[in-house]
Design an enzyme around this catalytic site. Structure first.
Site, PDB file in Angstrom:
ATOM      1  N   ASP A  60       7.479 -10.193  11.364  1.00  0.00           N
ATOM      2  CA  ASP A  60       6.528 -10.920  10.528  1.00  0.00           C
ATOM      3  C   ASP A  60       7.216 -11.489   9.286  1.00  0.00           C
ATOM      4  O   ASP A  60       6.844 -12.567   8.809  1.00  0.00           O
ATOM      5  CB  ASP A  60       5.364 -10.008  10.111  1.00  0.00           C
ATOM      6  N   ASP A 156      -0.454   2.675  -9.023  1.00  0.00           N
ATOM      7  CA  ASP A 156       0.916   2.378  -8.620  1.00  0.00           C
ATOM      8  C   ASP A 156       1.173   0.882  -8.596  1.00  0.00           C
ATOM      9  O   ASP A 156       2.323   0.449  -8.640  1.00  0.00           O
ATOM     10  CB  ASP A 156       1.185   2.935  -7.216  1.00  0.00           C
ATOM     11  N   SER A 172      -3.705  -1.578   4.450  1.00  0.00           N
ATOM     12  CA  SER A 172      -3.166  -0.217   4.314  1.00  0.00           C
ATOM     13  C   SER A 172      -3.658   0.466   3.053  1.00  0.00           C
ATOM     14  O   SER A 172      -3.657   1.689   2.953  1.00  0.00           O
ATOM     15  CB  SER A 172      -1.632  -0.248   4.277  1.00  0.00           C
TER      16      SER A 172
END
Lengths: 266, 266, 266, 266
Positions: A60, A156, A172
């Protein structure tokens, strides 16, 4: 949906270019592409900008880089591999690429992102990510949308993704799937410490700005997974849907939901 | 709950040690602790291992490191700051610490983690994290629990946390809150690409092993946020609940749910 | 893990009982069980309480009800079907049940829940759920754990589940998987409007009480999916891990993680 | 963003209507509205369809029903209450409503849903929900988007929401926030047993159809929380963005993000 060109029949392809790089060995596939091109009477040229169609062989990442490189040229990209974006599986390369070279494909226009950081502008086909560049250290990100201050989130990092990127890193991290044809971007935090930070979907025209509000931790900015710059303490990054649209070529029978179902459901 | 000592009255404290470091200036608070100790007739000693009580002044990181340093010594740690683990807020330092030095506190025993990596053993009070050490690259982690193979997950990393760590990085990644008194550890993936990777809670006695199944991306291993080593491709890390328990001292009226409510609910 | 009996060899079974009911036709499977029993010299008795082993033929609901019915009798239950709790797949009934009747099985002890509502006590093997009984209306649930008030949550309901129930309705609502051997219960809200309501895992000994704080909407209480009573406005329900343990029989090679992997991962 | 009318100054209001009903007593607020109207020289009429502005006094339910009732009439609705949709808090009713009657408000056009069930068509301002009508029983929902089959999901139900509905029941079930101005609908499953069912956002023009694939459990269909019909086994429901847009009036300074921040972040 409006961004898919209605027709799936084009004139036969006369010139194509092969783009192949990345971490995995794709020499065999490249040879097959060359053989199919020869049989189909397609001239392979070196510069994809001057071809009618670019054939990206790899993961990808390779397809994304080729899509980004060819923004604004009108040259569509067809992918050969196992990734979500790919249209042709390696084991069907001969048959399927022959069909594509004969004009049997359709072109999907998809929104891109345009980002500004330290006076530089860059584009992304899938996503722009701002993420702590120190392992094990959270960052504080201040954010505004369309000029409105939305506060500061300990996290994060943050992902801003296009519809095509929504099924990648965005998913995700709990972000929603933006179906093909939607002219919007998703904003999803990575590991937010605030329990009330939820994914948002914003329409074209609403600009996101992200400010690194951490006094002592820098953030890295990644476009389609590649480092584009740094967000130093107090630095700011702005992201919006860009003017240009990426052009992904697929077989006529490949659909968004078909790919989604194959990839994510059992 | 069984791990909280029933009594909240101790003999008055005779010796204490102050542990203060970290990125923030805590000089004022340290001076206050010294003044309260003098007024309370508490001798301050240099080595916390030889004190009856350690007073950790700083963020959660400071408290965690002090708890870890004092494992096995029987010396409890009381924290002064704004973090989740802290028992005394700076603005109440005088009153509250006077009470603690008079013996008015209770000690909470909490499970720790014991990890093995490359022949070295280390402990963690909150969590052990294995995470990709290359920005923007996912890793493939193979995992087994109690000897059973659970397959491979594409992700940014994995968190194994104790109950005390469950409200920290684990929670930010969608993991459950493990209430004080539970003798278990939580396993939560960071940004898993597999949509079916869900947080697991495993009891004492079940060992987790994590293998880096990525051919070309290394992983870092962090214990309580500090880098403890690397998980090279094909390297393995094992984690289980350890023999030792950390000893956190709190004011008698401080409860787990009270802290949870103050921190996470509006 | 401690709750699994170490040995997987028993004396041959002398008496068994078949329990079969539910919404699906299981006549063929029951006949096969009878044939295997005859060949194996096992006497089939009518009352499962007086058998050495109960064979539950049907869905997970049937197995759950049989486990609940036999609590305290010492009679283990083996399940034949496609559910998560089942040990024997219908297509392997002949071979596998012959092995079980020869003594080749092991027995897993699992925690149950004990609930009190309106002066009545009832038990559940998988979960106790309190849920709005009016379609389209949220309820306000006040909750306390171990006597501590945790506030009020606007939601559709709340699930309290055992480890065996954790992979059922709890998992569908974002709760964690509690691995076999854990002596704990999970508390997970259904569609909480408060963004900070997160799943909690609490150890044995901590009692949960749930109060219906909605002035005008009633809640239903379900144990293992069956309605056990109502939680009228201001009514209270209390739930804790019960004294009794359910006894699930499985083939020696069936493991928790094996079942988990087969069911949830591709 | 395109759906917000640029100007926030209108001519003074000459005729208004008060809509007040619901479960809570709003008599005092209604009297205040009447007093402000008298002072402002605004004629109160009985039928909101014939007014320039409708003033909805009550919860979000009241505002939603008024918005739905006035679709197509061009009459905007201003809400007085504590709900997310409300623009005027009761304690500021006098001042704020006086400003509104003087023409100081703006009108926000928002997408609606149009649903078809059993030959009937109905609209929803916030969401259409299909949900099991039997307590404790899951349903199997087959779904297609834009004619493509997406399989069957075991769940408690499914929510299809507009941007204005995205911060309501959709958000409680893990769906994304669709920011004002987005011309899209979100599809989110309620308690899906399949771990890979994720929220989707689909653009205008893509129709969703939902089929009850459960042989023996019926589903209820709710529009904005009110039962609109039933989805019997094998019955089908179709939903798409409707032609009409709801017209919410707000004070000029009220913004989507302001309301979001007040409501959801601490």
């Amino acid at each position: 949906m409006t961004s898919t060109s209605g027709s799936s029949t084009h004139s036969p392809v006369e010139t194509a270019a092969v783009v192949a790089h990345g971490r995995i060995d794709v020499g065999d596939a490249v040879e097959q592409v060359q053989a199919v091109a020869e049989r189909s009477g397609v001239e392979l040229v070196d510069e994809p900008e001057r071809a009618q169609l670019a054939v990206a062989v790899g993961g990808d990442g390779t397809i994304l880089r080729t899509l980004a490189r060819l923004l604004g040229t009108g040259v569509p990209v067809i992918g050969i591999n196992f990734g979500f974006l790919a249209s042709i599986a390696p084991e069907r390369l001969d048959d399927d690429l022959t069909r594509v070279f004969a004009g049997e494909y359709r072109t999907i226009e998809q929104p891109t992102l345009e980002a500004q950081l330290d006076g530089k502008t860059f584009v992304a086909v899938n996503d722009v990510v701002a993420t702590s560049s120190t392992l094990g250290r959270m960052i504080e990100l201040g954010w505004t949308i369309a000029g409105e201050d939305l506060g500061v989130v300990s996290c994060d990092g943050m992902i801003c993704s296009t519809p095509s990127g929504s099924t990648a890193y965005n998913l995700s991290n709990g972000g929603p799937v933006l179906v093909r044809g939607l002219d919007a971007m998703a904003i999803t935090f990575i590991a937010p410490h605030s329990l009330d930070a939820r994914p948002l979907v914003v329409p074209r025209g609403a600009e996101l700005t992200v400010r690194n509000a951490t006094p002592d931790v820098g953030a890295a900015v990644l476009a389609d997974g590649h480092r584009s710059g740094d967000l130093a303490p107090e630095g700011a990054l702005s992201i919006r849907l860009g003017e240009q649209r990426s052009l992904l070529a697929t077989l006529p029978e490949t659909t968004f939901f078909g790919r989604y179902r194959e990839t994510f459901t059992s």
